[in-house]
Design an enzyme around this catalytic site. Structure first.
Site, PDB file in Angstrom:
ATOM      1  N   ASN A 148      37.790  21.864  52.766  1.00  0.00           N
ATOM      2  CA  ASN A 148      37.613  23.298  52.528  1.00  0.00           C
ATOM      3  C   ASN A 148      37.469  24.004  53.884  1.00  0.00           C
ATOM      4  O   ASN A 148      36.563  23.678  54.660  1.00  0.00           O
ATOM      5  CB  ASN A 148      36.356  23.486  51.661  1.00  0.00           C
ATOM      6  CG  ASN A 148      36.086  24.941  51.351  1.00  0.00           C
ATOM      7  OD1 ASN A 148      36.207  25.796  52.220  1.00  0.00           O
ATOM      8  ND2 ASN A 148      35.700  25.228  50.127  1.00  0.00           N
ATOM      9  N   GLU A 196      35.440  19.673  38.317  1.00  0.00           N
ATOM     10  CA  GLU A 196      34.819  19.329  39.596  1.00  0.00           C
ATOM     11  C   GLU A 196      33.310  19.411  39.394  1.00  0.00           C
ATOM     12  O   GLU A 196      32.778  20.463  39.024  1.00  0.00           O
ATOM     13  CB  GLU A 196      35.275  20.289  40.695  1.00  0.00           C
ATOM     14  CG  GLU A 196      34.618  19.927  42.030  1.00  0.00           C
ATOM     15  CD  GLU A 196      35.263  20.581  43.237  1.00  0.00           C
ATOM     16  OE1 GLU A 196      36.475  20.855  43.207  1.00  0.00           O
ATOM     17  OE2 GLU A 196      34.539  20.815  44.221  1.00  0.00           O
ATOM     18  N   ARG A 203      37.039  34.748  47.838  1.00  0.00           N
ATOM     19  CA  ARG A 203      35.957  35.417  47.110  1.00  0.00           C
ATOM     20  C   ARG A 203      36.337  36.864  46.854  1.00  0.00           C
ATOM     21  O   ARG A 203      37.126  37.463  47.588  1.00  0.00           O
ATOM     22  CB  ARG A 203      34.659  35.351  47.911  1.00  0.00           C
ATOM     23  CG  ARG A 203      34.100  33.935  48.046  1.00  0.00           C
ATOM     24  CD  ARG A 203      32.740  33.966  48.700  1.00  0.00           C
ATOM     25  NE  ARG A 203      31.733  34.464  47.796  1.00  0.00           N
ATOM     26  CZ  ARG A 203      30.834  33.713  47.139  1.00  0.00           C
ATOM     27  NH1 ARG A 203      30.809  32.411  47.321  1.00  0.00           N
ATOM     28  NH2 ARG A 203      29.964  34.249  46.329  1.00  0.00           N
ATOM     29  N   ARG A 249      34.687  37.650  51.942  1.00  0.00           N
ATOM     30  CA  ARG A 249      33.771  37.466  53.076  1.00  0.00           C
ATOM     31  C   ARG A 249      34.274  36.412  54.054  1.00  0.00           C
ATOM     32  O   ARG A 249      33.890  36.398  55.204  1.00  0.00           O
ATOM     33  CB  ARG A 249      32.368  37.132  52.600  1.00  0.00           C
ATOM     34  CG  ARG A 249      32.228  35.749  52.027  1.00  0.00           C
ATOM     35  CD  ARG A 249      30.776  35.419  51.744  1.00  0.00           C
ATOM     36  NE  ARG A 249      30.250  36.148  50.627  1.00  0.00           N
ATOM     37  CZ  ARG A 249      29.237  35.722  49.871  1.00  0.00           C
ATOM     38  NH1 ARG A 249      28.658  34.574  50.160  1.00  0.00           N
ATOM     39  NH2 ARG A 249      28.802  36.397  48.850  1.00  0.00           N
ATOM     40  N   THR A 305      28.426  29.004  46.328  1.00  0.00           N
ATOM     41  CA  THR A 305      28.518  28.846  44.874  1.00  0.00           C
ATOM     42  C   THR A 305      27.313  28.048  44.391  1.00  0.00           C
ATOM     43  O   THR A 305      27.243  26.848  44.585  1.00  0.00           O
ATOM     44  CB  THR A 305      29.828  28.120  44.509  1.00  0.00           C
ATOM     45  OG1 THR A 305      30.889  28.700  45.271  1.00  0.00           O
ATOM     46  CG2 THR A 305      30.135  28.254  43.044  1.00  0.00           C
ATOM     47  N   HIS A 311      30.388  19.921  46.986  1.00  0.00           N
ATOM     48  CA  HIS A 311      29.366  20.893  47.387  1.00  0.00           C
ATOM     49  C   HIS A 311      28.222  20.191  48.096  1.00  0.00           C
ATOM     50  O   HIS A 311      27.573  19.324  47.519  1.00  0.00           O
ATOM     51  CB  HIS A 311      28.809  21.730  46.228  1.00  0.00           C
ATOM     52  CG  HIS A 311      28.418  23.108  46.686  1.00  0.00           C
ATOM     53  ND1 HIS A 311      27.262  23.351  47.383  1.00  0.00           N
ATOM     54  CD2 HIS A 311      29.063  24.289  46.615  1.00  0.00           C
ATOM     55  CE1 HIS A 311      27.211  24.634  47.687  1.00  0.00           C
ATOM     56  NE2 HIS A 311      28.288  25.227  47.245  1.00  0.00           N
ATOM     57  N   HIS A 327      38.633  29.239  49.227  1.00  0.00           N
ATOM     58  CA  HIS A 327      38.006  30.074  48.186  1.00  0.00           C
ATOM     59  C   HIS A 327      38.196  31.541  48.556  1.00  0.00           C
ATOM     60  O   HIS A 327      37.617  32.012  49.533  1.00  0.00           O
ATOM     61  CB  HIS A 327      36.512  29.709  48.120  1.00  0.00           C
ATOM     62  CG  HIS A 327      35.735  30.434  47.075  1.00  0.00           C
ATOM     63  ND1 HIS A 327      34.393  30.212  46.851  1.00  0.00           N
ATOM     64  CD2 HIS A 327      36.085  31.384  46.170  1.00  0.00           C
ATOM     65  CE1 HIS A 327      33.957  30.983  45.873  1.00  0.00           C
ATOM     66  NE2 HIS A 327      34.966  31.721  45.445  1.00  0.00           N
ATOM     67  N   HIS A 375      34.975  28.172  56.110  1.00  0.00           N
ATOM     68  CA  HIS A 375      34.061  28.595  57.174  1.00  0.00           C
ATOM     69  C   HIS A 375      34.707  28.683  58.550  1.00  0.00           C
ATOM     70  O   HIS A 375      34.083  29.145  59.498  1.00  0.00           O
ATOM     71  CB  HIS A 375      32.791  27.754  57.131  1.00  0.00           C
ATOM     72  CG  HIS A 375      32.065  27.986  55.842  1.00  0.00           C
ATOM     73  ND1 HIS A 375      31.644  29.247  55.468  1.00  0.00           N
ATOM     74  CD2 HIS A 375      31.781  27.176  54.797  1.00  0.00           C
ATOM     75  CE1 HIS A 375      31.099  29.185  54.263  1.00  0.00           C
ATOM     76  NE2 HIS A 375      31.173  27.938  53.836  1.00  0.00           N
ATOM     77  N   GLU A 384      40.555  28.219  45.159  1.00  0.00           N
ATOM     78  CA  GLU A 384      39.287  28.388  44.451  1.00  0.00           C
ATOM     79  C   GLU A 384      39.045  29.870  44.227  1.00  0.00           C
ATOM     80  O   GLU A 384      39.211  30.667  45.164  1.00  0.00           O
ATOM     81  CB  GLU A 384      38.177  27.874  45.360  1.00  0.00           C
ATOM     82  CG  GLU A 384      37.276  26.862  44.747  1.00  0.00           C
ATOM     83  CD  GLU A 384      36.141  26.582  45.686  1.00  0.00           C
ATOM     84  OE1 GLU A 384      35.209  27.380  45.733  1.00  0.00           O
ATOM     85  OE2 GLU A 384      36.200  25.569  46.378  1.00  0.00           O
TER      86      GLU A 384
HETATM   87  N1  PXP Z   1      33.842  22.666  45.742  1.00  0.00           N
HETATM   88  C1  PXP Z   1      33.631  23.915  45.309  1.00  0.00           C
HETATM   89  C2  PXP Z   1      34.097  24.279  43.950  1.00  0.00           C
HETATM   90  C3  PXP Z   1      33.018  24.896  46.142  1.00  0.00           C
HETATM   91  O1  PXP Z   1      32.782  26.128  45.682  1.00  0.00           O
HETATM   92  C4  PXP Z   1      32.657  24.523  47.438  1.00  0.00           C
HETATM   93  C5  PXP Z   1      32.059  25.547  48.363  1.00  0.00           C
HETATM   94  O2  PXP Z   1      32.964  26.563  48.585  1.00  0.00           O
HETATM   95  C6  PXP Z   1      32.912  23.203  47.855  1.00  0.00           C
HETATM   96  C7  PXP Z   1      33.479  22.294  46.975  1.00  0.00           C
HETATM   97  C8  PXP Z   1      32.580  22.747  49.245  1.00  0.00           C
HETATM   98  O3  PXP Z   1      31.217  22.807  49.470  1.00  0.00           O
HETATM   99  P1  PXP Z   1      30.676  22.613  50.932  1.00  0.00           P
HETATM  100  O4  PXP Z   1      31.239  23.717  51.763  1.00  0.00           O
HETATM  101  O5  PXP Z   1      29.203  22.681  50.781  1.00  0.00           O
HETATM  102  O6  PXP Z   1      31.151  21.264  51.407  1.00  0.00           O
END
Ligand code: PXP
Length: 246
Positions: A9, A153, A47, A51, A103, A196, A45, A12, A72
């Site tokens: 992901n 998930e 949003r 952001r 999330t 997550h 993602h 960030h 996402e």
């Molecule tokens: N899976 C989903 C559905 C998420 O919303 C997120 C966070 O955006 C992640 C995985 C990844 O989480 P993390 O950034 O904490 O590794």
């Protein structure tokens, strides 16, 4: 046990870019680096408040990467239209609240069944694998199967928090609930993903769950890349996932 896929992901990277309103660091460049380091997919993602990831990032990722894109989003009409235009490999539906930092909980599929059944039909018809980001509640798993989702998930955020706080018994109980959920979802014909809050320190028990086919990991990997680089962070995560898989 099938090979465990790693979805990286890159939200960030965009957070960092947006902090300065500049054009860098570029999420696409990070995604290409992740691909070269062995990521099996890229998750982004979009949003509602934009952001981190922006619409143009989704277009660039879709055109630029050679591995599957997992889009996402919240289950809104706007996001459905963007998904149908983008046609990513997968669409992961997540709950979204503006005031949250990330999330925080799973989607209430059971409480929104009729709407979600209709919502995901066009996405499925467009060839997207639709995934529900849910907690380990059996009602949510059953509802996900009933509405025709391909994937669930499982939200590992609570487990990750308990592990980080050293609350070992509670973390183990949470793991047990996740194991049961993974087995149940698999038994109902759902593909099982998880994610997550996963880190080098807490990934192993999740990676060891035989029904789990994919992990989506972002924040930790992007943070770790400050110290060791994104490529090495991904290689190390891959190594730990494979080792846990035995
Ligand atoms: N899976 C989903 C559905 C998420 O919303 C997120 C966070 O955006 C992640 C995985 C990844 O989480 P993390 O950034 O904490 O590794």
């Amino acid at each position: 046990m099938g090979k465990l896929r790693l979805g990286v992901n890159i939200d960030h990277v965009a957070t960092l870019r947006n902090a300065r309103g500049s054009a860098w660091p570029d999420p696409l460049r990070a995604a290409l680096l992740a691909e070269a380091a062995g990521a099996d997919g890229i998750t982004a993602h979009l949003r509602e408040d934009r952001r981190h990831i922006r619409d143009a990032d989704i277009v660039a990722l879709r055109a630029g990467i050679g591995i599957p894109l997992n889009f996402e989003c919240a289950a809104t009409d706007e996001m459905q239209a963007i998904a149908l235009q983008t046609r990513p490999h997968a669409v992961c539906l997540v709950p979204e609240r503006r005031e949250e930092r990330t999330t925080e909980g799973g989607l209430d599929v059971a409480g929104d069944q009729a709407r979600l059944t209709e919502y995901l039909k066009p996405l499925r018809d467009a060839g997207c694998r639709v995934s529900m980001f849910i907690g380990h509640d059996p009602r949510q798993i059953e509802a996900s199967a009933r509405i025709g989702a391909a994937v669930v998930e499982l939200h590992t955020g609570h487990y990750s928090d308990l592990h980080a706080e050293g609350r070992e018994d509670e973390a183990e109980a949470e793991l047990e609930a996740l194991r049961k959920a993974a087995a149940m979802a698999h038994g109902l014909g759902l593909e099982v993903h998880a994610g997550h809050g996963l880190t080098f320190a807490n990934v192993a028990p999740i990676a060891a769950m035989p029904e789990v086919m994919e992990l989506n990991i972002g924040h930790f990997l992007i943070g770790e890349s400050v110290y060791i680089g994104l490529g090495r962070a991904i290689e190390e995560m891959r190594h730990r996932m494979d080792a846990a898989r035995g």
